[in-house]
Write an enzyme that holds these catalytic residues in place. Structure first.
Site, mmCIF file in Angstrom:
data_model
loop_
_atom_site.group_PDB
_atom_site.id
_atom_site.type_symbol
_atom_site.label_atom_id
_atom_site.label_comp_id
_atom_site.label_asym_id
_atom_site.label_seq_id
_atom_site.Cartn_x
_atom_site.Cartn_y
_atom_site.Cartn_z
ATOM 1 N N HIS A 114 0.835 -1.198 0.000
ATOM 2 C CA HIS A 114 0.000 0.000 0.000
ATOM 3 C C HIS A 114 0.873 1.253 0.000
ATOM 4 O O HIS A 114 1.866 1.344 0.726
ATOM 5 C CB HIS A 114 -0.907 0.013 1.231
ATOM 6 N N SER A 541 2.935 33.833 14.185
ATOM 7 C CA SER A 541 3.784 32.628 14.264
ATOM 8 C C SER A 541 2.982 31.420 14.734
ATOM 9 O O SER A 541 3.159 30.947 15.856
ATOM 10 C CB SER A 541 5.002 32.871 15.161
#
Length: 633
Positions: A114, A541
């Site tokens: 996968h 930020s």
């Protein structure tokens, strides 16, 4: 072809001696989902009589709910040990199996097909000599086949077995096999494999697994196990330059000092000269000590303790190397990076980079291109998403020791670790050091930070205000700036909006641009602190990782994180610049708190709640904190 049988006790010593003399082949099985990787290895182990009876009996019980064709044992269960793997019928984790025949010892890593578990495939491939790449005869070459082939090549695997599986489901037709083999060789021409051996296989029934199948009389090549037993590998690592990462300094008494570790490549003998890679200190090997006694020579893979003839400054994380063939020591290099994490890799974001000997802060300074795994074309990209591969320039906070990956897998690899979660988010293979690393040097100056701060009679600091837009960061920072200026302090305020008018005017508000925005401002704040200033940084930020990066740029105790905590509803109510109104109307994309996340500080130095006190009162709190901070220093 003979295989190891049970050994009588009186023959055990001879058997072990014979066993130790055999070469070891590490290989992986890979390919797309449901191509039959686990079934193939299970069939190989069973038909070679390398599985005990009780294991087969237990498999019958475990697999009864999922047995095929009226009770036939599902051989994949020999490898798929996790409950989730057995429930879903897929491989998730890397399953290692150790076995031996009369000719060779084997370590096989059964890796998942996968795409989601590509990181596990990388783990298995990182130490393999050969890859068994399975292809479903009905499906042909799929995208995951290409991905795994490219990654195998990137990780230094030189030999490939192209196992064209489920050949029984296409009636053992040679034309199907020939077409797949031809297409794969054409695709893999650019990957640089030393050998590609196509083999038609029906793993479920054992055709061409350990012996030739009567169902494929047109195939004249070896069966899988025969090929694995006889394939010629690349020269052993003992012929490569000597590399010895120091893991521990042994000091049991005043008369003994030894350096313990595992030889990463090459070999070493008593009397050989060695040099410490970073410092350049030279010595020679006085003794090679092991638990079983001293050796005259030791080679790659052996765990030993080296005693040197001279007193040298070496500790954990240093590397002893051959003086005539030294590794690179640099803080900038180019590398191929495979990204594992759901969060993209962003240039400018700070990560922890770990190698065999070093753990340092690092930043991707440039993503040169992404590699298209189908065409191998170089494509422009601003970030790497999960399972993508790119070529990057990387800068580390301090020089590290490395070789080019193609020269030494052990000392040419690294991993990226997320600074916040400590999760491994990427793996890299170093190509070469960048020449700029040799051409850029620090210029020594006579006036240092201490002299500048002493002249100002203050202790430098970076006050980092973080919070949502409209939380009051700049208002509080401005009030504090006035208080400090009135006391004769030398300050400077870096405001997010103001900086975007100049230094950061080229940046937008995508996650990548926000990361770069903070990186630039943090570097500017560092320079200002070096000038002896008290720097007030007022930026949203939003990401913890970038704030931590800024903190680590500064000296210990110099960075003060101030969380201006205002509820989103209050920020939206204030909305001094009408930004929330626009964001909620869909006119502003990537707006923090609305369409982009904000990661609140977990342990800031100061936590201010603006709904409880006015800006001046909060500024006074910060001033008092700074006074205490100075006294504690």
């Amino acid at each position: 072809m003979s295989y190891l049988q049970s050994v009588p006790p009186h023959d055990l010593a001879a058997h072990l001696a014979d066993h130790d003399g055999k070469s070891v082949l590490r290989f992986i099985t890979c390919g797309s989902v449901d191509d039959g990787k686990s079934t193939l290895i299970g069939r190989l182990l069973v038909d070679a009589k390398l599985v005990f009876e009780d294991q087969l009996t237990n498999l019958g019980r475990v697999g009864s709910s999922g047995a095929v064709n009226g009770g036939e044992i599902d051989l994949a269960l020999l490898l798929d040990g996790l409950e989730a793997e057995r429930e879903q019928g897929i491989t998730i984790d890397v399953a290692y199996r150790y076995f031996a025949t009369s000719k060779r010892k084997f370590i096989v890593a059964d890796t998942p097909g996968h795409e989601e578990y590509t990181r596990n495939m990388v783990t298995g491939a990182s130490t393999a000599d050969l890859a068994v790449i399975l292809i479903d005869s009905r499906q042909g070459i799929l995208q995951q086949t290409r991905r795994h082939s490219y990654i195998a090549s990137l990780l230094g695997i030189r030999h490939v077995v192209l196992a064209v599986n489920k050949i029984d489901l296409v009636e053992f037709r040679q034309s199907v096999f020939d077409e797949i083999a031809r297409d794969y060789k054409a695709f893999a021409k650019k990957l640089g494999f030393a050998s590609i051996q196509p083999i038609p296989i029906a793993a479920r029934f054992g055709d061409n697994v350990i012996s030739a199948s009567p169902n494929t009389p047109w195939y004249k090549g070896p069966a899988l196990l025969e090929y694995l037993e006889t394939v010629q590998l690349d020269p052993p690592a003992t012929e490569r330059p000597f590399r010895f990462p120091v893991q521990l300094v042994m000091r049991p008494n005043a008369n003994f000092r030894g350096y313990a570790g595992q030889i990463a490549s090459g070999s070493v003998s008593v009397g050989d000269p060695v040099v410490i890679a970073k410092s350049g200190q030279r010595s020679s090997v006085k003794a090679i000590v092991t638990f079983d006694g001293n050796l005259t020579t030791a080679a790659e893979g052996e765990a030993v303790t080296l005693v040197l003839a001279d007193e040298v400054d070496a500790s954990r994380g240093n590397m002893l190397v051959a003086p005539a063939a030294r590794p690179f020591v640099a803080d900038q290099f180019q590398a191929h990076v495979i990204w594992f994490d759901a969060n993209p890799m962003l240039p400018g974001r700070s990560y922890i980079l770990r190698t065999e000997t070093d753990s340092v802060s690092a930043t991707v300074t440039a993503l040169k291109h992404q590699v298209n795994i189908n065409s191998f074309a170089r494509e422009a990209a601003k970030s790497l998403q999960m399972n993508e591969v790119g070529v990057c320039n990387i800068s580390t906070q301090a020089p590290i020791v490395f070789d080019a990956y193609k020269e030494s897998r052990a000392t040419g690899n690294f991993v990226f670790v997320d600074r916040v979660t400590n999760a491994t988010v990427g793996a890299g293979m170093i190509d070469f050091p960048l020449r700029r690393a040799d051409n850029v040097h620090w210029q020594a100056t006579d006036v240092n930070k201490g002299a500048r701060s002493a002249m100002k009679s203050q202790r430098p600091a970076v006050l980092w205000f973080t919070g949502l837009s409209g939380s009051g960061k700049s208002t509080i920072a401005n009030a504090l700036d006035r208080l400090l200026h009135a006391r004769g302090k030398h300050t400077y305020m870096l405001d997010g909006d103001n900086v975007r008018h100049g230094l950061n005017r080229d940046l937008g508000f995508t996650e990548a641009d926000r990361v770069e925005n903070i990186r630039r401002v943090a570097e500017v704040a560092k320079l200002m602190a070096d000038a002896g200033l008290i720097v007030l940084v007022s930026f949203i930020s939003p990401f913890r990782g970038e704030r931590r990066m800024a903190r680590e740029l500064m000296e210990e105790g110099e960075f003060i994180e101030i969380f201006v905590d205002t509820p989103l509803e209050e920020c939206a109510r204030r909305d001094p610049k009408a930004l929330y109104e626009k964001a909620l109307a869909g006119k502003i994309a990537n707006f923090t708190g609305v369409s982009s996340p904000y990661e609140a500080p977990e342990s800031p130095e100061l936590h201010l709640k603006t709904v409880e006190e006015d800006p001046v009162a909060l500024a006074l709190k910060i001033e008092a904190f700074l006074d205490r901070h100075r006294e504690e220093k």
